[in-house]
Design a protein around this motif. Structure first.
Motif, PDB file in Angstrom:
ATOM      1  N   GLU A  25       0.827  -1.217   0.000  1.00 29.32           N
ATOM      2  CA  GLU A  25       0.000   0.000   0.000  1.00 29.32           C
ATOM      3  C   GLU A  25       0.856   1.259   0.000  1.00 29.32           C
ATOM      4  N   MET A  26       2.045   1.183   0.625  1.00 26.08           N
ATOM      5  CA  MET A  26       2.958   2.317   0.589  1.00 26.08           C
ATOM      6  C   MET A  26       3.414   2.572  -0.842  1.00 26.08           C
ATOM      7  N   GLY A  27       3.544   1.494  -1.617  1.00 22.80           N
ATOM      8  CA  GLY A  27       3.908   1.647  -3.017  1.00 22.80           C
ATOM      9  C   GLY A  27       2.865   2.416  -3.817  1.00 22.80           C
ATOM     10  N   HIS A  28       1.602   2.339  -3.405  1.00 20.12           N
ATOM     11  CA  HIS A  28       0.549   3.163  -4.020  1.00 20.12           C
ATOM     12  C   HIS A  28       0.552   4.576  -3.418  1.00 20.12           C
ATOM     13  N   LEU A  29       0.722   4.655  -2.106  1.00 20.40           N
ATOM     14  CA  LEU A  29       0.572   5.925  -1.389  1.00 20.40           C
ATOM     15  C   LEU A  29       1.609   6.958  -1.817  1.00 20.40           C
ATOM     16  N   LEU A  30       2.876   6.573  -1.850  1.00 19.99           N
ATOM     17  CA  LEU A  30       3.947   7.543  -2.095  1.00 19.99           C
ATOM     18  C   LEU A  30       3.838   8.203  -3.471  1.00 19.99           C
ATOM     19  N   PRO A  31       3.669   7.446  -4.571  1.00 14.31           N
ATOM     20  CA  PRO A  31       3.523   8.139  -5.853  1.00 14.31           C
ATOM     21  C   PRO A  31       2.219   8.930  -5.953  1.00 14.31           C
ATOM     22  N   ALA A  32       1.141   8.439  -5.310  1.00 18.08           N
ATOM     23  CA  ALA A  32      -0.125   9.182  -5.352  1.00 18.08           C
ATOM     24  C   ALA A  32       0.052  10.552  -4.712  1.00 18.08           C
ATOM     25  N   LYS A  33       0.698  10.597  -3.557  1.00 21.72           N
ATOM     26  CA  LYS A  33       0.945  11.886  -2.901  1.00 21.72           C
ATOM     27  C   LYS A  33       1.923  12.731  -3.710  1.00 21.72           C
ATOM     28  N   LYS A  34       2.931  12.080  -4.297  1.00 17.96           N
ATOM     29  CA  LYS A  34       3.899  12.800  -5.119  1.00 17.96           C
ATOM     30  C   LYS A  34       3.223  13.500  -6.283  1.00 17.96           C
ATOM     31  N   PHE A  35       2.218  12.860  -6.874  1.00 17.27           N
ATOM     32  CA  PHE A  35       1.522  13.425  -8.020  1.00 17.27           C
ATOM     33  C   PHE A  35       0.354  14.310  -7.613  1.00 17.27           C
ATOM     34  N   GLY A  36       0.160  14.538  -6.308  1.00 20.15           N
ATOM     35  CA  GLY A  36      -0.839  15.492  -5.840  1.00 20.15           C
ATOM     36  C   GLY A  36      -2.220  14.942  -5.583  1.00 20.15           C
ATOM     37  N   VAL A  37      -2.409  13.620  -5.636  1.00 22.29           N
ATOM     38  CA  VAL A  37      -3.726  13.034  -5.381  1.00 22.29           C
ATOM     39  C   VAL A  37      -4.011  13.086  -3.868  1.00 22.29           C
ATOM     40  N   ALA A 118      -7.806  14.830  -8.215  1.00 23.97           N
ATOM     41  CA  ALA A 118      -8.432  13.528  -8.435  1.00 23.97           C
ATOM     42  C   ALA A 118      -7.483  12.600  -9.180  1.00 23.97           C
ATOM     43  N   PHE A 119      -7.575  11.334  -8.859  1.00 30.50           N
ATOM     44  CA  PHE A 119      -6.726  10.327  -9.500  1.00 30.50           C
ATOM     45  C   PHE A 119      -6.966  10.276 -10.994  1.00 30.50           C
ATOM     46  N   TYR A 120      -8.229  10.345 -11.423  1.00 24.68           N
ATOM     47  CA  TYR A 120      -8.531  10.185 -12.844  1.00 24.68           C
ATOM     48  C   TYR A 120      -8.010  11.339 -13.686  1.00 24.68           C
ATOM     49  N   GLU A 121      -7.665  12.479 -13.042  1.00 27.49           N
ATOM     50  CA  GLU A 121      -7.147  13.626 -13.782  1.00 27.49           C
ATOM     51  C   GLU A 121      -5.643  13.499 -14.056  1.00 27.49           C
ATOM     52  N   LEU A 122      -4.980  12.525 -13.447  1.00 22.74           N
ATOM     53  CA  LEU A 122      -3.549  12.352 -13.685  1.00 22.74           C
ATOM     54  C   LEU A 122      -3.295  11.902 -15.119  1.00 22.74           C
ATOM     55  N   PRO A 123      -2.131  12.242 -15.673  1.00 20.65           N
ATOM     56  CA  PRO A 123      -1.755  11.655 -16.964  1.00 20.65           C
ATOM     57  C   PRO A 123      -1.717  10.128 -16.859  1.00 20.65           C
ATOM     58  N   VAL A 124      -1.890   9.471 -17.975  1.00 16.22           N
ATOM     59  CA  VAL A 124      -1.963   8.014 -17.975  1.00 16.22           C
ATOM     60  C   VAL A 124      -0.724   7.400 -17.335  1.00 16.22           C
ATOM     61  N   TRP A 125       0.459   7.899 -17.662  1.00 23.03           N
ATOM     62  CA  TRP A 125       1.687   7.300 -17.139  1.00 23.03           C
ATOM     63  C   TRP A 125       1.770   7.411 -15.626  1.00 23.03           C
ATOM     64  N   GLN A 126       1.232   8.506 -15.068  1.00 20.31           N
ATOM     65  CA  GLN A 126       1.244   8.654 -13.617  1.00 20.31           C
ATOM     66  C   GLN A 126       0.251   7.697 -12.951  1.00 20.31           C
ATOM     67  N   ARG A 127      -0.910   7.502 -13.578  1.00 24.98           N
ATOM     68  CA  ARG A 127      -1.875   6.534 -13.031  1.00 24.98           C
ATOM     69  C   ARG A 127      -1.301   5.124 -13.044  1.00 24.98           C
ATOM     70  N   VAL A 128      -0.587   4.791 -14.118  1.00 26.90           N
ATOM     71  CA  VAL A 128       0.028   3.463 -14.202  1.00 26.90           C
ATOM     72  C   VAL A 128       1.087   3.302 -13.113  1.00 26.90           C
ATOM     73  N   ILE A 129       1.896   4.330 -12.880  1.00 28.70           N
ATOM     74  CA  ILE A 129       2.923   4.259 -11.842  1.00 28.70           C
ATOM     75  C   ILE A 129       2.293   4.051 -10.473  1.00 28.70           C
ATOM     76  N   VAL A 130       1.211   4.802 -10.198  1.00 22.65           N
ATOM     77  CA  VAL A 130       0.545   4.669  -8.898  1.00 22.65           C
ATOM     78  C   VAL A 130       0.045   3.242  -8.700  1.00 22.65           C
ATOM     79  N   MET A 131      -0.588   2.675  -9.721  1.00 27.42           N
ATOM     80  CA  MET A 131      -1.184   1.349  -9.562  1.00 27.42           C
ATOM     81  C   MET A 131      -0.133   0.230  -9.586  1.00 27.42           C
ATOM     82  N   LEU A 132       0.957   0.443 -10.293  1.00 30.11           N
ATOM     83  CA  LEU A 132       2.013  -0.574 -10.301  1.00 30.11           C
ATOM     84  C   LEU A 132       2.935  -0.450  -9.100  1.00 30.11           C
ATOM     85  N   GLY A 133       2.819   0.655  -8.361  1.00 27.70           N
ATOM     86  CA  GLY A 133       3.698   0.848  -7.210  1.00 27.70           C
ATOM     87  C   GLY A 133       3.556  -0.230  -6.163  1.00 27.70           C
TER      88      GLY A 133
END
Length: 434
Positions: A25-37, A118-133
């Protein structure tokens, strides 16, 4: 003491699994916060909250059922244009209501922050990074754990140092543990070989490992071999004639078979040999391929497990396990009569294997798994790229709430398969230690 060791093994695995989930879950949390979600919650477990504390805008806590975890991100799905007012009931039956409830819940996550975070407003590559984290953290943790086992603790390896010399040659089929008056002396004892001798060469061929020496001896029954050993700093040449005997032989594929081979009656000293640092990741990647094969056949494997459960047949030791089964194996490993370091290495390796399973399982391209969210993001990106190529206006974001019925079906399937595995692990467990 055995019961206590069993409990300790189970507890260690549970703690290790909780840490694995937390890092996922930290792998999701850190990039999500980094990208402003905006992340509202970071929770380990499901069900009622046992403990939580808010730091900044995020509530961190533990829940009662330690079978997973989640983070709550604002705007996981874009708002649907046909969403009804809050509290309204959608027409169309059960699944339509589920879709509407998902949209309402999604809208609630955007109430305080709007769509900019919002998560859905992120660029595609950032959403992929968050979910693969999350899965990536599990893979990296498996790298570390396998590295600890093979590069930190080391791999038990039979060395060229002789640990024990048999006084006589006992038949492989006998249950006797002591020599009788009619038992012939072992060729090793007859040659003068002693514990502590280091094998240098066999019949003129230098040997660097005990299996090298064993292979030469097994291939030469009845032939007198010159065996050079090092003893007290000097080299001695011994005359040794292997006798033909029936013994267990390990083949190149790892299978153990019984064959008539040359035998002298000596055993090797076993030491922990540390492997290069890259060996841990290599093993993890090899295991990943094996787990992919199991996951690809998961419904079939679970069905076979259910058949074994109701018929009482012995289960496939390489088949799927539940958390209960993994805990049981960890307890049995902790309770076996073996050096502590061996047991610790086995439990760490089991935890590494579980992280590989988490990595692969979460990449399945179905919601609500991480792989499903990656597919939605990629589909959204593909639609946008296609529209741009054709010089059309940007399409609306993919409304993933329409997939809620599919998500529901996947969850039900996972619950059923998980229940079957838990029942099997309780009433027909995998037998690894006789």
């Amino acid at each position: 003491m055995t019961v206590l060791a069993f409990v300790i093994g189970v507890v260690l695995l549970v703690i290790g699994l909780a840490v694995s989930i937390a890092l996922h879950e930290m792998g999701h949390l850190l990039p999500a916060k980094k990208f402003g979600v905006r992340v509202g919650q970071y929770m380990i477990g499901f069900g009622p909250t046992l403990w939580s504390r808010r730091f900044g805008e995020t509530e961190y806590g533990f829940k009662a059922i330690p079978l997973g975890g989640y983070i709550s991100m604002a705007g996981m799905y874009p708002p649907a244009p046909d969403a009804t007012s809050r509290g309204g009931r959608a027409a169309g039956g059960f699944f339509a209501t589920m879709v509407q409830d998902a949209r309402v819940a999604n809208a609630e996550t955007l109430e305080d922050v709007g769509t900019k975070r919002a998560f859905y407003e992120l660029p595609v590559w950032q959403r992929v990074i968050v979910m693969l984290g999350g899965p990536t953290m599990n893979l990296l943790l498996a790298f570390v754990l396998f590295g600890i086992v093979v590069s930190g603790i080391g791999v038990q390896t039979a060395t060229t140092t002789v640990a024990e010399v048999s006084v006589c040659a006992l038949p492989a089929s006998t249950t006797a543990t002591e020599c009788g008056p009619d038992d012939p002396a072992s060729p090793a004892a007859a040659s003068g070989l002693q514990p502590g001798d280091v094998l240098v060469s066999v019949d003129g061929t230098p040997v660097s490992t005990f299996p090298d020496a064993s292979a030469l001896i097994q291939d030469a029954p009845g032939q007198t071999l010159q065996v050079v050993v090092e003893r007290d700093g000097r080299q001695l040449t011994l005359q040794m004639t292997p006798m033909l005997a029936e013994r267990d032989v390990v083949g190149e594929d790892g299978e153990i078979t019984t064959a008539e081979v040359g035998f002298v009656g000596m055993t090797a000293a076993v030491e922990y040999v540390r492997e290069p640092i890259w060996e841990g990741p290599r093993i993890a990647l090899d295991r990943t391929g094996q787990v992919i094969g199991i996951i690809a056949q998961l419904p079939v494997k679970v069905y076979e497990t259910a058949v074994d459960l109701f018929t009482g047949q012995e289960r496939d030791p390489n088949g799927p396990l539940s958390v209960v089964g993994a805990g049981r194996i960890a307890g049995e490993v902790a309770a076996i009569d073996a050096p502590v370091l061996n047991r610790a290495a086995a439990i760490i390796e089991l935890l590494a294997a579980l992280n590989i399973a988490l990595f692969v399982f979460n990449l399945i391209p179905l919601l609500p798994l991480d792989g499903g969210h990656v597919i939605v993001a990629l589909w959204d990106g593909l639609k946008r790229a296609w529209a741009k190529l054709l010089r059309r206006p940007p399409p609306k974001p993919v409304d993933a709430t329409k997939l809620v019925p599919v998500t529901f079906a996947v969850v039900i399937a996972l619950v059923v398969m998980g229940g079957i595995l838990i029942l099997a692990d309780v009433f027909n467990p995998v037998v690894l230690f006789g």
